[in-house]
Design an enzyme around this catalytic site. Sequence first.
Site, mmCIF file in Angstrom:
data_model
loop_
_atom_site.group_PDB
_atom_site.id
_atom_site.type_symbol
_atom_site.label_atom_id
_atom_site.label_comp_id
_atom_site.label_asym_id
_atom_site.label_seq_id
_atom_site.Cartn_x
_atom_site.Cartn_y
_atom_site.Cartn_z
ATOM 1 N N SER A 147 0.864 -1.169 0.000
ATOM 2 C CA SER A 147 0.000 0.000 0.000
ATOM 3 C C SER A 147 0.907 1.227 0.000
ATOM 4 O O SER A 147 1.633 1.457 0.969
ATOM 5 C CB SER A 147 -0.896 -0.027 1.251
ATOM 6 O OG SER A 147 -1.674 1.143 1.326
ATOM 7 N N LYS A 173 -1.135 -1.147 -4.433
ATOM 8 C CA LYS A 173 -2.285 -0.300 -4.097
ATOM 9 C C LYS A 173 -1.768 1.114 -3.893
ATOM 10 O O LYS A 173 -0.794 1.333 -3.184
ATOM 11 C CB LYS A 173 -2.942 -0.846 -2.836
ATOM 12 C CG LYS A 173 -3.848 0.092 -2.077
ATOM 13 C CD LYS A 173 -4.675 -0.658 -1.043
ATOM 14 C CE LYS A 173 -4.761 0.077 0.272
ATOM 15 N NZ LYS A 173 -5.589 -0.644 1.258
ATOM 16 N N LYS A 175 -2.647 5.016 -2.794
ATOM 17 C CA LYS A 175 -3.571 5.907 -2.091
ATOM 18 C C LYS A 175 -3.848 7.111 -2.978
ATOM 19 O O LYS A 175 -2.917 7.672 -3.580
ATOM 20 C CB LYS A 175 -2.950 6.362 -0.769
ATOM 21 C CG LYS A 175 -2.803 5.234 0.242
ATOM 22 C CD LYS A 175 -4.151 4.767 0.746
ATOM 23 C CE LYS A 175 -3.985 3.773 1.881
ATOM 24 N NZ LYS A 175 -5.297 3.367 2.434
ATOM 25 N N ASP A 201 -6.901 3.266 -3.527
ATOM 26 C CA ASP A 201 -7.665 3.347 -2.264
ATOM 27 C C ASP A 201 -7.842 4.815 -1.908
ATOM 28 O O ASP A 201 -6.866 5.537 -1.713
ATOM 29 C CB ASP A 201 -6.909 2.614 -1.143
ATOM 30 C CG ASP A 201 -7.696 2.562 0.169
ATOM 31 O OD1 ASP A 201 -8.822 3.103 0.226
ATOM 32 O OD2 ASP A 201 -7.170 1.980 1.147
ATOM 33 N N GLU A 229 -10.891 1.048 -3.970
ATOM 34 C CA GLU A 229 -11.287 0.816 -2.573
ATOM 35 C C GLU A 229 -11.892 2.078 -1.964
ATOM 36 O O GLU A 229 -11.293 3.154 -2.032
ATOM 37 C CB GLU A 229 -10.034 0.377 -1.796
ATOM 38 C CG GLU A 229 -10.279 -0.039 -0.351
ATOM 39 C CD GLU A 229 -9.005 -0.599 0.293
ATOM 40 O OE1 GLU A 229 -8.092 -1.065 -0.435
ATOM 41 O OE2 GLU A 229 -8.904 -0.551 1.530
ATOM 42 N N ASP A 254 -13.907 -1.109 2.431
ATOM 43 C CA ASP A 254 -13.047 -1.256 3.608
ATOM 44 C C ASP A 254 -13.822 -0.666 4.796
ATOM 45 O O ASP A 254 -14.552 -1.376 5.498
ATOM 46 C CB ASP A 254 -11.707 -0.543 3.327
ATOM 47 C CG ASP A 254 -10.778 -0.440 4.533
ATOM 48 O OD1 ASP A 254 -11.154 -0.869 5.636
ATOM 49 O OD2 ASP A 254 -9.655 0.103 4.399
ATOM 50 N N LYS A 278 -10.421 -6.419 7.579
ATOM 51 C CA LYS A 278 -9.463 -6.111 8.645
ATOM 52 C C LYS A 278 -10.121 -6.604 9.924
ATOM 53 O O LYS A 278 -11.173 -6.089 10.314
ATOM 54 C CB LYS A 278 -9.221 -4.601 8.741
ATOM 55 C CG LYS A 278 -8.570 -3.996 7.510
ATOM 56 C CD LYS A 278 -8.400 -2.494 7.654
ATOM 57 C CE LYS A 278 -7.749 -1.912 6.400
ATOM 58 N NZ LYS A 278 -7.724 -0.436 6.419
ATOM 59 N N GLY A 306 -4.581 -3.923 6.104
ATOM 60 C CA GLY A 306 -3.638 -3.645 7.185
ATOM 61 C C GLY A 306 -3.881 -2.283 7.784
ATOM 62 O O GLY A 306 -4.533 -1.426 7.171
HETATM 63 O O1 OSB Z 1 -7.330 2.157 4.132
HETATM 64 O O2 OSB Z 1 -6.313 0.326 4.055
HETATM 65 C C1 OSB Z 1 -6.401 1.461 4.498
HETATM 66 C C2 OSB Z 1 -3.391 2.243 6.715
HETATM 67 C C3 OSB Z 1 -3.985 3.003 7.693
HETATM 68 C C4 OSB Z 1 -5.335 3.274 7.599
HETATM 69 C C5 OSB Z 1 -6.083 2.783 6.531
HETATM 70 C C6 OSB Z 1 -5.489 1.996 5.561
HETATM 71 C C7 OSB Z 1 -4.107 1.761 5.633
HETATM 72 C C8 OSB Z 1 -3.363 1.022 4.639
HETATM 73 C C9 OSB Z 1 -2.068 0.393 5.115
HETATM 74 O O3 OSB Z 1 -3.666 0.945 3.472
HETATM 75 C C10 OSB Z 1 -1.898 -1.014 4.705
HETATM 76 C C11 OSB Z 1 -0.741 -1.651 5.451
HETATM 77 O O4 OSB Z 1 -0.798 -1.792 6.700
HETATM 78 O O5 OSB Z 1 0.216 -2.012 4.774
HETATM 79 MG MG MG Z 2 -8.522 1.083 2.803
#
Ligand code: OSB
Ligand code: MG
Length: 385
Positions: A147, A173, A175, A201, A229, A254, A278, A306
Site C-alpha cells: 500500500s 495499491k 492511495k 484506495d 477501494e 473497507d 481487517k 492492514g
Molecule cells: O485504508 O487500508 C487502508 C493504513 C492506515 C489506515 C487505513 C489503511 C491503511 C493502509 C495500510 O492501506 C496497509 C498496510 O498496513 O500495509
Molecule cells: Mg482502505
Amino acid sequence: MPVLRIDRITLREIRLRLREPFRISSGECVDRRILLLELHDGDGTTAWSECVAPEEPNYSPETIDTAWLAITRWVAPRLLGQTLGAPWDVHPLLERDFRGHWMAKAAVEMGAWGLAAEQRGVPLAALLAAAPGVTRAPRERVDVGISLGIQPDPEALVRRAREAIAAGYRKVKVKIQPGADVAHLRAVREALGPDAPLMADANNAYSLDDPAHVAALEALDDLALTMIEQPLAWDDLVRHAELQRRLRTPLCLDESITSAERARDMITLGSGRVVNVKPGRVGGYAESLAIHDLCAAHGVPVWCGGMLESGVGRAYNVALASLPNFTRPGDVSPSRRYWERDVVTPEWTMQDGRVRVPLDRTGIGVAVDRDRIDDLTVRRELLRA
Ligand code: OSB
Ligand code: MG
C-alpha cells in the site's frame, strides 16, 4: 480440552516510528502509537495481541485512546475471570448490548484466540481454520500487496511502484485523493504495463455531489484497475451502490464493512464486489470468519487489509489471510516495509512476493521481544479479575 480463562491483561502503549511517513487522503502517520495486550491465563500461559486503532479518528470513530478506555471499562471486565469454552464464545459476550468499539473488542477477542492456540499447542492459523462453520484448510503462503501512501507527484509514485514490483509484490495499491489520482495512476499504469496488478484506495475522499470527483472516478475506470477501494463516505453503502452501477471497475469496501451484516448489505445492494477484511475493524476473528464464509458462499473475493501493524498484529493478519477465500494479495507487507526494527523475532519477511504462514509453530508463531517492548513502552495498565 483446556478451559479458556483470562485472569489478567496487561495493556501497554508503545511508540514506533515508521521508516517513512504514511499519507492517506484523511491524514498522515509518522509515529505509530500502538496498543499491545498481553493476556494471561491461570496456568502461566500468555499471548500477545494488538489493538489496531490509530492515533486520530480519521479512519473510523475509534482511536488508541478510545480503545484504551473501552477495553479497561467495558471489554475486559466482561471476560476477566470468566470460564469460556472456546475462543469463538468471546464474540457473543462482547456484542450483547455493546455497540461499536470494534477495534477495542477485537484486540481482546483475537488475544483470546492467540491464548487458546498457545494452550492447545496449535498454530493460530490451524485453530482459525478449524473453527465451527464450513471446512477451511489454511494455505502455507500468503500473497503480499503493498500500500503506497500519497506521493507529491506522479514521478515519485512511479519510482515507488517500480521498486515494489521489482521487490516481488503481487499487488500495488495506490492511495489517492482529488488532485492526486488520475495523472498519478495513469503514469503508473504506463510504467508498469497493462497487466500489472494495480488498484487505488481513496479512504472516503470522493463525493457523488461533486462533478469533478465523478469525472475523476470515471477516468480511473479506464485504467483497468483491479478494484477501487472505498471512494465514498465511510458509512455509505447506498451511494457506493449507485457508483458501482456506473463503473466497470469493481469497488472494494473497507471502512463501510463493520460486520457480516454490512457485508450482506453490500452484496444485496451491489455496493461493491470485493471486501477488504481487517479483523480489527469488524470486532475480531469470529466476525471475520463470518464475513469470509458469507463472501465465499456468494462468490465475492476477500483480502486482508492492514493498519500499519507491528509484528504482533501482523501475525493475526497473516493467519487470517491463510484462509481459502482470501484470494487476493493482502496488505501484509514484511516488517522492513514499516519499521527499522520490529518487536517480534523472527521479523516478518517476504520471499517471491509471499509471506510464509508459521504453521510449524504454536500460537501466533513469532516471539515477542519483551526487552525491546519495555524500552518502547510509554504507558502501562494491569487489568485483573
Ligand atoms: O485504508 O487500508 C487502508 C493504513 C492506515 C489506515 C487505513 C489503511 C491503511 C493502509 C495500510 O492501506 C496497509 C498496510 O498496513 O500495509
Ligand atoms: Mg482502505
